[in-house]
Design an enzyme around this catalytic site. Structure first.
Site, PDB file in Angstrom:
ATOM      1  N   SER A  62      -1.568   2.800   0.504  1.00 31.47           N
ATOM      2  CA  SER A  62      -1.610   4.041   1.268  1.00 31.47           C
ATOM      3  C   SER A  62      -1.356   3.794   2.748  1.00 31.47           C
ATOM      4  O   SER A  62      -1.511   2.673   3.254  1.00 31.47           O
ATOM      5  CB  SER A  62      -2.980   4.705   1.104  1.00 31.47           C
ATOM      6  OG  SER A  62      -3.981   3.924   1.734  1.00 31.47           O
TER       7      SER A  62
ATOM      8  N   GLY B 291      -2.877   0.606   4.886  1.00 26.30           N
ATOM      9  CA  GLY B 291      -1.939  -0.279   5.572  1.00 26.30           C
ATOM     10  C   GLY B 291      -2.098  -0.242   7.077  1.00 26.30           C
ATOM     11  O   GLY B 291      -2.068  -1.279   7.752  1.00 26.30           O
TER      12      GLY B 291
ATOM     13  N   GLU C 174       3.829  -1.738   3.117  1.00 33.33           N
ATOM     14  CA  GLU C 174       4.637  -0.621   2.596  1.00 33.33           C
ATOM     15  C   GLU C 174       3.653   0.482   2.280  1.00 33.33           C
ATOM     16  O   GLU C 174       2.750   0.311   1.459  1.00 33.33           O
ATOM     17  CB  GLU C 174       5.435  -1.069   1.367  1.00 33.33           C
ATOM     18  CG  GLU C 174       6.406  -0.028   0.864  1.00 33.33           C
ATOM     19  CD  GLU C 174       5.852   0.739  -0.321  1.00 33.33           C
ATOM     20  OE1 GLU C 174       5.328   1.855  -0.076  1.00 33.33           O
ATOM     21  OE2 GLU C 174       5.935   0.249  -1.438  1.00 33.33           O
TER      22      GLU C 174
ATOM     23  N   CYS D  96       6.225   4.824  -5.147  1.00 35.83           N
ATOM     24  CA  CYS D  96       6.437   5.030  -3.713  1.00 35.83           C
ATOM     25  C   CYS D  96       7.807   5.613  -3.423  1.00 35.83           C
ATOM     26  O   CYS D  96       8.051   6.098  -2.320  1.00 35.83           O
ATOM     27  CB  CYS D  96       6.233   3.728  -2.953  1.00 35.83           C
ATOM     28  SG  CYS D  96       7.058   2.314  -3.698  1.00 35.83           S
TER      29      CYS D  96
END
Length: 527
Positions: A241, A245, A264, A301
């Site tokens: 998330s 991150g 990421e 993602c």
């Protein structure tokens, strides 16, 4: 057999008092195995072992590290049905997905092994001396990439294999010559332990220094924070998330010696639908995007969460067909009750925003933890002025934005944040006449797609799985493909160094036979 313990190198350890269990979202019950969360002593021991092992492992030949990576793949394969069953039990994902992800994980390991055996990845550059140069002699300068040190990898929730314990971050870091400490994801700690046991087995069989790989359990934030803060850790890999991150990035930036965090953090992956695509292939694209939105319960993602369509006579038909196709797709189980709850909360919040209308809503689900697939719609001007609509809803949700004009579409592209992917649906003639749209989109994304869907990330040399912030913390790098190795290295320059003491990659005789840039020319020849 699951022990629930941590791997400190090859040693099993359970010194902490905190325990937890994983969860079966299909059955809506806890799984049986108990996992021991690593304590401060175990965190420190794992990092100390990694730092010591680095002094030896960093100088291993590419062929020796490649052998290690291939053995890891073989050991994962040898886990057989036990791994597949554990994966499904902890994730709610089907067996076919588990088999595919295992294959991808092994494929990534072999891909990096191939890269190491070829050897060119070190980017060797040599500028030989010229003592006769006027007005000043030129000295001998040689450069190559070297590993940076111990790396912490956080397992991902949505890919229990390919982005987790032996996934792309771990494989690329081990390939670079960096020891790895994995902080397993609490949702699939059993899957992670099995894979960790395969890595440890491969390390023993290939005589890799103990401590090159360790595996720590954690259900909270403390272990991750301790690892990122540890002075001997040199970099971090994370998939998850934005909140997670960014928190790790901020923590690493505040260290006395800041370190890179390659995180990421998600994306809405905008899809631009130009009129020609709906005139020729409205049904085809509606079906393709319904399947893409619903794939894996939308827990990718690269899920297409935003469809930007120019108003035209075929848009109503496309929206109607998209709803019909979504209705044909059965709802899927999400990874965990907490993820389903978050999806429902974010989905409902989107539908309550001003001017947003539901285009399609699946019926309430009888099965617990199954997602209610949803398509919403809003006019371009309303989307443009409401930042709340720009956020990702993690799950099978997408927003169709009906842009009143090309000017509105361009304005939206200008204010969108960084993304992993961006897609354009059009014919070639229409694409050729929309240079500004292409230019704006390419500035926002790591991968720009023509007439396809964003879900599905090919593991190959050319792939970029990354993008400008906030899609990632550093848009210059990728977490998928062989160039992911570049995150874990730094350039080192040797000036006037005796040839016999240079690394093999930089010696005059080029004993490895690799391609190098010598005096501005790419060659594999000797000097």
């Amino acid at each position: 057999m699951i022990t629930g313990k941590n791997f400190l190198g090859s040693e099993l350890s359970a010194k902490g008092n905190k325990t937890y269990k994983t969860f079966n979202p299909q059955l809506n019950i806890e799984n049986n195995s108990v996992f021991y969360e690593a304590n401060e002593e175990e965190v420190n021991q794992a990092v100390q072992m990694a730092s010591k092992a680095f002094q030896t492992y960093k100088d291993f030949s590419g062929n020796k590290r490649a052998h290690f990576l291939r053995l890891i793949g073989n050991e994962i394969e040898e886990l057989g049905d036990e791994l597949i069953k554990m994966y499904c039990t902890e994730s709610g994902l089907p067996e076919g997905r588990a088999l595919g992800e295992r294959g991808r994980t092994i494929g990534q390991l072999n891909s990096f092994a191939n890269l190491l055996e070829k050897g060119d990845w070190v980017d060797a550059v040599i500028d030989t001396a010229n003592p006769e140069r006027i007005p000043a002699p030129k000295e001998d300068i040689r450069r190559m990439n070297k590993p940076i040190g111990p790396v912490v990898v956080f397992g991902a929730s949505n890919f229990p294999l390919a982005f987790s314990t032996a996934g792309g971050d771990t494989a690329s870091a081990l390939a670079a010559g960096c020891p790895v400490i994995v902080k397993s994801h609490p949702m699939h700690a059993g899957t992670s332990e099995l894979v960790a046991s395969a890595i440890i087995s491969a390390a023993k069989k290939s005589n890799i220094p103990n401590g090159v790989f360790s595996h720590l359990n954690s259900s909270g934030f403390e272990v991750g924070q301790a690892l990122v803060s540890h002075p001997l850790v040199k970099a971090v890999g994370f998939t998850g998330s934005y909140a997670g991150g960014k928190a790790l990035f901020d923590l690493a930036s505040k260290r006395p010696d800041p370190i890179p965090v390659f995180a990421e953090m998600g994306s809405v992956n905008p899809v631009i639908v130009l009129p020609s695509s709906l005139k020729a292939k409205s049904h085809l694209w509606a079906k393709a995007y319904a399947n893409s939105i619903a794939l894996g319960a939308g827990q990718f993602c690269t899920n297409p969460g935003l469809i930007l369509a120019l108003e035209n006579e075929n848009l109503n038909d496309f929206c109607s067909e998209l709803s019909i196709q979504m209705n044909e797709i059965q709802a899927s189980c999400m990874l965990h009750p907490n993820i389903e709850m978050k999806f429902s909360k974010d989905r409902n919040a989107m539908l309550k925003e001003s001017h947003v209308k539901p285009l399609y809503q699946a019926p309430d689900q009888k099965n617990t933890n199954f997602a209610r697939q949803t398509i919403a719609t809003v006019k371009g001007q309303d989307f443009l002025h409401n930042k709340n609509l720009h956020h990702e809803v993690f799950g099978p949700f997408s927003m169709v934005v009906r842009c009143e004009s090309e000017a509105v579409l361009i304005s939206i592209l200008k204010v969108l944040e960084g993304q992993l992917t961006g897609t354009i649906l059009a014919d070639e003639a229409e694409l050729s006449s929309n240079h500004e749209i292409i230019s704006l989109l390419s500035d926002k994304v790591g991968r720009i797609i023509f007439n396809s869907v964003p879900t599905g990330v090919e593991v190959c040399h050319a792939m970029v799985h990354g993008g400008p912030f906030p899609a990632t913390t550093d848009g210059r790098f990728t977490s998928v493909g062989t160039s992911a190795i570049q995150r874990w290295v730094r350039p080192v320059c040797y000036q006037n160094w005796p040839n016999n003491l240079l690394p093999d990659e930089l010696k005059n005789e080029n004993p490895l036979g690799i391609y190098r840039v010598v005096n501005n020319s790419l060659t594999s020849s000797k000097i």
